[in-house]
Design an enzyme around this catalytic site. Structure first.
Site, PDB file in Angstrom:
ATOM      1  N   LYS A 178       0.866  -1.191   0.000  1.00  0.00           N
ATOM      2  CA  LYS A 178       0.000   0.000   0.000  1.00  0.00           C
ATOM      3  C   LYS A 178       0.889   1.223   0.000  1.00  0.00           C
ATOM      4  CE  LYS A 178      -4.303   1.736   1.704  1.00  0.00           C
ATOM      5  NZ  LYS A 178      -5.557   1.233   2.250  1.00  0.00           N
ATOM      6  N   ASP A 237     -13.189   3.093  10.970  1.00  0.00           N
ATOM      7  CA  ASP A 237     -13.682   3.247   9.594  1.00  0.00           C
ATOM      8  C   ASP A 237     -14.096   1.890   9.033  1.00  0.00           C
ATOM      9  OD1 ASP A 237     -14.414   4.626   7.320  1.00  0.00           O
ATOM     10  OD2 ASP A 237     -12.414   4.573   6.433  1.00  0.00           O
TER      11      ASP A 237
END
Length: 756
Positions: free
Chosen positions: A43, A144
């Site tokens: 990532k 989240d």
């Protein structure tokens, strides 16, 4: 993120093969770990190139390392494994296990947004509950949780992704903002009421988000599937969700009850923890009958609109606050993107379809608008790119350069699109903003007025963007000392905002905040204090007590208290804001440091200059570390240090500090910048206290002449400088000239009052 694509091998170890995902914070690549011969996922966060503000990058690196270590420490079959992390050529990266599977968003898309099978729902819920139980016991809250962050592997294993990264996005500000400064962190369709309200968030917030996820995979849509962004948030905060079995009757009753309990507004009414949730799921699946929860969520009757409209039945829908009107929503997580609302004058261009506001006679279309050829898409793309470049220069504080870029783009957009096209007006708006930031308030006012006139023609006098530009007109009038005119504009804009948006819309509250600020400059301190207090209470109610907008208004309350001479109360208010900002934004956030500066001002006013000196020295160290030694705010803290040295009669040190700060400000900001002139005046004050009145006179005259050029001869600051000059003339024995100058100042002041 073209920069990432150019990096094929990270640290000689991780070879990027192909991109497998992209989001608001960066990209995910399938890669090969050349050292261990295995495939991994890398990532890559958005690049930290030299164009970024250095304080931003320092804070980002620090928090990235902290959150990456947190993520790497998690070891559970339901949590994605983090193998490594680091930075390479300005790009922060995480190396994670490569997951072969589909996230829940993708599974819903594959299923054409039909609900998933009940067995799959319960299985996924049990696995996610177990993973959350583990992470919550480590003291970690995801913040989240959404379908896109839950992956189902080919063997049926469920994995939660992005622990730590969600928190990082919150801290740095990558997440979408719903007002000028943001509401709360999280994806709106899955946000808990406490996130929306800005109150304390703990593990029960994750349980609420999981309830939203389960609702969606059980029914095919999230619990508040609305097209209006603020309506989604208010739905979470105020409206009971419709029972899932209204959408899907065959859903087992125990699954519905668990989902509804997870969606309780009060965290105390939800399952106590993820372990309890797992037990309830297992009990229901094994057919042990209805599980009685420890606490039952109360049944809340929806609030209804009691107005009766002739010929229409009463609506049974919950009536949302008026400030939810006019907002637009983005994709739900099933679309792979979070909600993103751009403010009227954001970087987002409007180079697509544009429909002008119709004239009273629809046939009276101006010939030039009807005949204007359609510009080439390539030209529009180039202009949009240059517009973004201007915005980036502004974010770096390079306002003069930003203004030149926006001025050139505005001219080309006017030629290609017309003077009243929203893109042209957006560029004009940025020209005005840049002029304001470089101290050219009179020029900014002329430019803002052009924007207002164009937006009134194109969009209408009460369109939000028109009102936004009018509000900037009032702000610049205030900068020019024309506070009565500013008051009239603010009052007019406020009435329009209350009429079209409602009294508690964030933009309405922002206008009331500005009006309170202006009232204090008019000398109406009690009115200012009362209005600022009301706005602070309203913002705390609508946005949360520690929302940045709420804290800005609480700062204004502190300022007005100081102007009223209530410095002890002002000091207390500023300290509370500083502490709240440190909790909400971090100790190094510019707003936190700004509140600490105001604490120093209050200490100095209370005669506690020794404490103020200590505070300013610490603040200078922190400002220098975060933003650099020549940053305007670092220099502001040094100015405060010099002022308090003078209050302690250490005038040689105070003069040296003032001269140094003045020289840097002149080099960085320009010789006529208002901050430079404040420092030059401080030099004159020091010279006067040391008895060097002739030198002080020369400095006072420079300040007065510059302020007259920039602000006008009748501006209060200009008149104050002329009074300083007259005082110096008295000290050097030139009394006749001093009297004449005092008389001229009095005439100008009286003329300004009569004109007001």
């Amino acid at each position: 993120m073209g920069e990432t694509r150019n990096i094929r091998l990270i640290h000689g170890r991780y070879r990027l093969l192909d991109q497998i995902g992209r989001g608001g914070m960066g990209e995910v690549w399938r890669a090969r770990d050349e050292s261990l011969g295995r495939h991994v996922a890398v990532k890559c966060l958005k690049p930290l190139g030299p164009q970024r503000d250095q304080s931003f990058t320092r804070v980002l690196r620090e928090r990235f390392r902290r959150e990456a270590r947190v993520a790497a420490a998690l070891q559970h079959r339901g949590v994605t494994v983090v193998h490594d992390f680091g930075e390479y050529e300005g790009i922060l990266y995480l190396v994670m296990e490569l997951l072969e599977g589909r996230n829940l968003s993708q599974l819903l898309e594959d299923n054409r947004h039909h609900p998933l099978p009940v067995d799959d729902i319960v299985d996924m819920a049990e696995q996610v509950a177990a993973a959350l139980a583990y992470t919550h016991e480590q003291g970690i809250v995801h913040r989240d949780l959404k379908p896109a962050n839950i992956v189902r592997l080919a063997d049926g294993t469920a994995k939660i992704c992005d622990f730590g990264i969600a928190r990082l996005g919150h801290d740095i500000g990558f997440t979408a903002r719903l007002t000028g400064t943001g509401v709360a962190m999280g994806t709106p369709h899955y946000m808990s009421p406490e996130q929306i309200g800005g109150t304390h968030v703990d593990q029960r917030s994750d349980l609420y988000s999981l309830g939203c996820v389960l609702y969606e995979i059980a029914t095919g849509a999230p619990p508040f599937d609305l097209d209006d962004a603020w309506a989604v948030l208010v739905g979470h905060r105020d409206t009971p969700p419709e029972p899932p079995r209204n959408h899907r009757p065959e859903l087992p009753a125990y699954v519905e009850q668990i989902i509804l309990d997870l969606l309780a507004k009060d965290p105390g009414q939800r399952p106590g923890d993820a372990r309890e949730l797992g037990r309830r799921l297992a009990g229901g699946r094994l057919g042990r009958g209805a599980y009685v929860p420890t606490v039952r969520a109360p049944q809340v009757e929806p609030r209804t609109d009691t107005r009766v409209v002739a010929g229409e039945p009463l609506s049974r829908e919950p009536r949302l606050p008026s400030w939810t009107r006019g907002m637009t929503t983005g994709h739900k997580a099933t679309g792979g993107a979070g909600l993103r609302l751009a403010p009227p004058d954001s970087a987002a261009g409007l180079s697509g379809e544009w429909i002008p506001r119709p004239a009273a006679d629809a046939r009276a279309t101006p010939p030039e608008r009807a005949e204007r050829p359609t510009p080439a898409p390539e030209l529009l793309a180039t202009l949009a790119s240059r517009h973004h470049a201007g915005l980036s220069l502004g974010r770096l504080g390079r306002w003069a350069e930003a203004g030149e870029v926006h001025r050139a783009v505005a001219a080309e957009r006017e030629h290609a699109l017309g003077p009243d096209h929203p893109d042209t007006l957006a560029s004009r708006y940025e020209v005005a903003f840049s002029l304001s930031r470089t101290g050219r308030a009179a020029d900014a006012l002329r430019e803002y007025r052009r924007v207002v006139e164009g937006r009134e023609r194109a969009l209408g006098p009460e369109h939000p963007e028109t009102l936004g530009a009018r509000q900037e007109v009032a702000y610049v009038m205030g900068k020019l000392g024309r506070h009565l005119e500013a008051h009239q504009v603010y009052t007019s804009v406020l009435a329009a905002r209350e009429r079209t948006m409602g009294p508690e819309h964030p933009d309405t509250l922002r206008c009331r905040h500005n009006l309170a600020f202006n009232l204090s400059r008019l000398g109406r301190l009690e009115d200012s204090y009362r209005m600022a207090s009301e706005v602070a209470d309203a913002r705390a109610r609508v946005l949360g007590p520690e929302h940045p907008d709420t804290l800005v208004t609480r700062c204004e309350v502190g300022y007005t208290l100081g102007q009223l001479g209530r410095w002890s109360e002002a000091l207390r208010a500023y300290r509370e804001v500083a502490e709240a900002r440190a909790r909400a934004l971090g100790p190094d956030h510019p707003d936190t440091l700004a509140a600490r500066y105001e604490v120093g001002i209050s200490l100095g006013r209370l005669g506690r200059s020794a404490e103020a000196l200590t505070l300013y020295r610490d603040l200078i160290d922190d400002r220098t570390r975060v933003s650099g030694p020549t940053d305007p705010e670092t220099l502001r803290a040094r100015h405060g240090l010099g002022v308090n040295l003078g209050r302690m009669a250490r005038w040689e040190e105070a003069l040296a500090e003032a001269r140094d700060v003045c020289a840097i400000r002149e080099r960085v900001l320009g010789e006529d910048h208002l901050d430079t002139l404040v420092s030059r005046r401080e030099v004159a004050v020091g010279l006067g206290w040391l008895g060097r009145w002739q030198d002080a006179l020369a400095e006072y005259r420079k300040v007065a002449a510059a302020r007259e050029r920039v602000l006008g001869e009748a501006h209060p600051d200009t008149l104050a400088s002329r009074n300083d000059e007259a005082h110096c003339l008295e000290q050097v024995g030139r009394g006749v000239e001093a009297v004449e100058l005092y008389r001229r100042v009095a005439e100008l002041r009286e003329r300004g009052q009569n004109r007001g």
